[in-house]
Design a protein around this motif. Structure first.
Motif, PDB file in Angstrom:
ATOM      1  N   ILE A  49      30.917  83.718  17.686  1.00 12.46           N
ATOM      2  CA  ILE A  49      31.224  84.605  18.442  1.00 12.46           C
ATOM      3  C   ILE A  49      30.129  84.861  19.493  1.00 12.46           C
ATOM      4  O   ILE A  49      30.186  85.108  20.692  1.00 12.46           O
ATOM      5  N   ILE A  50      28.854  85.077  18.888  1.00 13.10           N
ATOM      6  CA  ILE A  50      27.750  85.104  19.576  1.00 13.10           C
ATOM      7  C   ILE A  50      27.371  84.084  20.818  1.00 13.10           C
ATOM      8  O   ILE A  50      26.983  84.280  21.570  1.00 13.10           O
ATOM      9  N   LEU A  51      27.484  82.561  20.277  1.00 14.68           N
ATOM     10  CA  LEU A  51      27.477  81.701  21.200  1.00 14.68           C
ATOM     11  C   LEU A  51      28.488  81.639  22.244  1.00 14.68           C
ATOM     12  O   LEU A  51      28.103  81.446  23.628  1.00 14.68           O
ATOM     13  N   ALA A  52      29.578  82.213  21.959  1.00 18.92           N
ATOM     14  CA  ALA A  52      30.773  82.132  22.926  1.00 18.92           C
ATOM     15  C   ALA A  52      30.509  83.335  23.780  1.00 18.92           C
ATOM     16  O   ALA A  52      30.656  83.263  25.189  1.00 18.92           O
ATOM     17  N   ALA A  53      29.887  84.247  23.338  1.00 21.81           N
ATOM     18  CA  ALA A  53      29.581  85.628  24.340  1.00 21.81           C
ATOM     19  C   ALA A  53      28.498  85.128  25.350  1.00 21.81           C
ATOM     20  O   ALA A  53      28.395  85.630  26.420  1.00 21.81           O
ATOM     21  N   ILE A  54      27.552  84.566  24.537  1.00 23.31           N
ATOM     22  CA  ILE A  54      26.248  84.120  25.636  1.00 23.31           C
ATOM     23  C   ILE A  54      26.758  83.273  26.641  1.00 23.31           C
ATOM     24  O   ILE A  54      26.417  83.316  27.910  1.00 23.31           O
ATOM     25  N   LEU A 179      30.991  69.002  28.222  1.00 23.49           N
ATOM     26  CA  LEU A 179      30.358  70.388  28.198  1.00 23.49           C
ATOM     27  C   LEU A 179      28.977  70.134  27.941  1.00 23.49           C
ATOM     28  O   LEU A 179      28.355  69.368  27.364  1.00 23.49           O
ATOM     29  N   PRO A 180      28.231  71.464  28.547  1.00 28.82           N
ATOM     30  CA  PRO A 180      26.898  71.553  28.252  1.00 28.82           C
ATOM     31  C   PRO A 180      26.467  71.868  26.819  1.00 28.82           C
ATOM     32  O   PRO A 180      27.552  72.419  25.929  1.00 28.82           O
ATOM     33  N   PRO A 181      25.382  71.722  26.421  1.00 32.71           N
ATOM     34  CA  PRO A 181      25.130  71.978  24.930  1.00 32.71           C
ATOM     35  C   PRO A 181      25.477  73.300  24.274  1.00 32.71           C
ATOM     36  O   PRO A 181      25.869  73.348  23.391  1.00 32.71           O
ATOM     37  N   LEU A 182      25.016  74.515  25.125  1.00 31.20           N
ATOM     38  CA  LEU A 182      25.540  75.821  24.461  1.00 31.20           C
ATOM     39  C   LEU A 182      27.184  75.772  24.037  1.00 31.20           C
ATOM     40  O   LEU A 182      27.632  76.042  23.108  1.00 31.20           O
ATOM     41  N   SER A 183      28.131  75.268  25.100  1.00 29.54           N
ATOM     42  CA  SER A 183      29.423  75.185  24.963  1.00 29.54           C
ATOM     43  C   SER A 183      30.006  74.573  23.874  1.00 29.54           C
ATOM     44  O   SER A 183      30.834  74.637  23.095  1.00 29.54           O
ATOM     45  N   THR A 185      28.307  73.509  21.242  1.00 29.64           N
ATOM     46  CA  THR A 185      27.943  73.869  20.013  1.00 29.64           C
ATOM     47  C   THR A 185      28.919  75.173  19.734  1.00 29.64           C
ATOM     48  O   THR A 185      29.393  75.208  18.236  1.00 29.64           O
ATOM     49  N   VAL A 186      29.394  76.056  20.614  1.00 34.80           N
ATOM     50  CA  VAL A 186      30.431  76.958  20.361  1.00 34.80           C
ATOM     51  C   VAL A 186      31.546  76.227  19.569  1.00 34.80           C
ATOM     52  O   VAL A 186      32.035  76.850  18.528  1.00 34.80           O
ATOM     53  N   TRP A 187      32.146  74.925  20.127  1.00 34.81           N
ATOM     54  CA  TRP A 187      33.324  74.496  19.634  1.00 34.81           C
ATOM     55  C   TRP A 187      32.840  73.885  18.333  1.00 34.81           C
ATOM     56  O   TRP A 187      33.822  73.781  17.398  1.00 34.81           O
ATOM     57  N   PHE A 188      31.827  73.277  17.971  1.00 36.86           N
ATOM     58  CA  PHE A 188      31.416  72.784  16.673  1.00 36.86           C
ATOM     59  C   PHE A 188      31.428  74.095  15.612  1.00 36.86           C
ATOM     60  O   PHE A 188      32.128  73.705  14.467  1.00 36.86           O
ATOM     61  N   PHE A 189      31.241  75.086  15.976  1.00 37.84           N
ATOM     62  CA  PHE A 189      31.185  76.172  14.815  1.00 37.84           C
ATOM     63  C   PHE A 189      32.495  76.770  14.689  1.00 37.84           C
ATOM     64  O   PHE A 189      32.909  77.160  13.890  1.00 37.84           O
ATOM     65  N   ALA A 190      33.249  76.736  16.076  1.00 40.45           N
ATOM     66  CA  ALA A 190      34.729  77.252  15.769  1.00 40.45           C
ATOM     67  C   ALA A 190      35.481  76.463  15.038  1.00 40.45           C
ATOM     68  O   ALA A 190      36.361  76.832  14.096  1.00 40.45           O
ATOM     69  N   PHE A 191      35.382  74.969  15.221  1.00 45.35           N
ATOM     70  CA  PHE A 191      36.343  74.071  14.169  1.00 45.35           C
ATOM     71  C   PHE A 191      35.704  74.248  12.778  1.00 45.35           C
ATOM     72  O   PHE A 191      36.408  74.472  11.593  1.00 45.35           O
ATOM     73  N   SER A 192      34.346  74.588  12.379  1.00 47.59           N
ATOM     74  CA  SER A 192      33.857  74.976  11.036  1.00 47.59           C
ATOM     75  C   SER A 192      34.452  76.196  10.604  1.00 47.59           C
ATOM     76  O   SER A 192      34.677  76.489   9.425  1.00 47.59           O
ATOM     77  N   SER A 193      34.496  77.180  11.558  1.00 51.14           N
ATOM     78  CA  SER A 193      35.025  78.620  10.977  1.00 51.14           C
ATOM     79  C   SER A 193      36.443  78.515  10.529  1.00 51.14           C
ATOM     80  O   SER A 193      36.849  78.846   9.695  1.00 51.14           O
ATOM     81  N   TYR A 232      20.786  75.286  16.280  1.00 53.28           N
ATOM     82  CA  TYR A 232      21.880  74.457  16.682  1.00 53.28           C
ATOM     83  C   TYR A 232      21.842  74.109  18.053  1.00 53.28           C
ATOM     84  O   TYR A 232      22.399  72.962  18.406  1.00 53.28           O
ATOM     85  N   VAL A 233      21.736  75.343  18.814  1.00 51.55           N
ATOM     86  CA  VAL A 233      21.808  75.010  20.431  1.00 51.55           C
ATOM     87  C   VAL A 233      20.596  74.002  20.662  1.00 51.55           C
ATOM     88  O   VAL A 233      20.983  73.049  21.459  1.00 51.55           O
ATOM     89  N   LEU A 234      19.387  74.250  20.278  1.00 47.18           N
ATOM     90  CA  LEU A 234      18.302  73.625  20.504  1.00 47.18           C
ATOM     91  C   LEU A 234      18.401  72.054  20.096  1.00 47.18           C
ATOM     92  O   LEU A 234      18.052  70.950  20.671  1.00 47.18           O
ATOM     93  N   TRP A 235      19.060  72.219  18.817  1.00 50.38           N
ATOM     94  CA  TRP A 235      19.190  70.803  18.216  1.00 50.38           C
ATOM     95  C   TRP A 235      20.299  69.744  19.098  1.00 50.38           C
ATOM     96  O   TRP A 235      20.015  68.588  19.347  1.00 50.38           O
ATOM     97  N   THR A 236      21.271  70.278  19.725  1.00 51.33           N
ATOM     98  CA  THR A 236      22.310  69.811  20.480  1.00 51.33           C
ATOM     99  C   THR A 236      21.539  69.247  21.712  1.00 51.33           C
ATOM    100  O   THR A 236      21.822  67.984  22.176  1.00 51.33           O
TER     101      THR A 236
END
Length: 308
Positions: A49-54, A179-183, A185-193, A232-236
């Motif tokens: 949610i937070i990363l998608a909002a950002i 996709l850029p790293p932030l976006s 990472t959103v998908w990585f967390f979305a699938f994990s959720s 995780y954003v920085l890691w990507t």
């Protein structure tokens, strides 16, 4: 092998190392009142949610091409879901220092997988750094080897977490993402959720757990915002800029912070084995990232590092 390591990369490495190191202690504290899978329900969902909002706020694209859906799901399954769930379960069975020790065999596993699947060369510099790091981890493990054999489930789970991390990072590095790293990472967390919710509901039933205390809630907020969202954003970003092996070795600052913070905050003993092992780990990072002879600058804020 020539590796361009910028000042920004070093800053990213330090931030990731400190936050992920503190996270080992934070998760151990969270486990005193919250079940392990429930922790990941909150962190995965909150991060999504937070990363998608950002991403929306800064106008980053979130629409992922159909051809990248499966690769993103596969990568997220290993680099986020597998690693985080297994480390939570592992810390129930072993203390924080042991968990960090075993979990950070991942640079060696990553180096092997990157050489096999990404054709990254195992230079003498990288091999030396890995050898020193593994010697450091072996010294830490030697502190109580009998316990590792008497109760093998915890160590096996932590080894599984290290393998999951390595597979995920090789998968992340293997593909050119649109996709850029932030976006991404959103998908990585979305699938994990999507995967953690039914798993936690079946195994733990989070709704029946009592409301945690204020210190636990504050620690949970730190866990979500720092080690999960920011790191995780920085890691990507870091994996996109450096070879997978070098990026993995650079994370070895995290167990240093993890062991020290466990000693200070949880009362773990800071034995001579741990001090010597941490010195070895810091040395391995230095060998990987710092060139011992005069550096050749290719541009402002950039350092050219040569590995032979």
């Amino acid at each position: 092998m020539r590796i361009g390591v910028r000042v920004l990369d070093i800053v990213i490495i330090l931030v990731i190392g400190v936050l992920w190191g503190l996270n080992w202690t934070a998760v151990k504290f969270l486990l005193t009142e919250i079940e392990p899978l429930t922790i990941r329900v909150v962190s995965f969902t909150g991060a999504t949610i937070i990363l998608a909002a950002i991403a929306i706020a800064i106008k980053q694209p979130l629409r992922i091409p159909i051809r990248e859906l499966f690769p993103a799901a596969f990568t997220g399954l290993f680099v986020i879901f597998g690693f985080n769930v297994l480390t939570s379960l592992g810390q129930v069975l072993v203390d924080t220092s042991q968990a960090a020790i075993i979990g950070y065999t991942m640079p060696a596993i990553t180096a092997i997988l990157a050489a096999l699947f990404l054709k990254e060369p195992l230079s003498s510099r990288v091999i030396s750094a890995l050898t020193i790091a593994m010697v450091g981890l072996a010294i830490l493990a030697s502190e109580n080897p009998i316990a590792l054999f008497e109760k093998p489930l915890g160590p096996v789970i932590m080894l599984g977490a290290a393998l999951s991390w390595a597979i995920g990072n090789v998968a992340l590095k293997a593909k050119q993402w649109s996709l850029p790293p932030l976006s991404l990472t959103v998908w990585f967390f979305a699938f994990s959720s999507l995967l953690i919710w039914p798993t936690a509901l079946i195994v733990e039933n989070p709704w029946k757990q009592p409301l945690p205390s204020l210190p636990i809630l504050l620690t949970l907020a730190f866990h979500v915002l720092g080690p999960t969202v920011i790191c995780y954003v920085l890691w990507t970003i870091l994996v996109s800029r450096l070879p997978a092996t070098v990026a993995a070795i650079s994370t070895l600052i995290a167990p240093v912070v993890g062991v020290v913070s466990a000693a200070l905050l949880l009362g773990d003993n800071l034995t001579w084995q741990r001090i010597l092992a941490l010195f070895a780990i810091v040395l391995s990072i230095t060998i990987t990232l710092v060139r011992p002879r005069p550096i050749a600058r290719k541009g402002k804020g950039s350092v050219e590092i040569t590995s032979k």
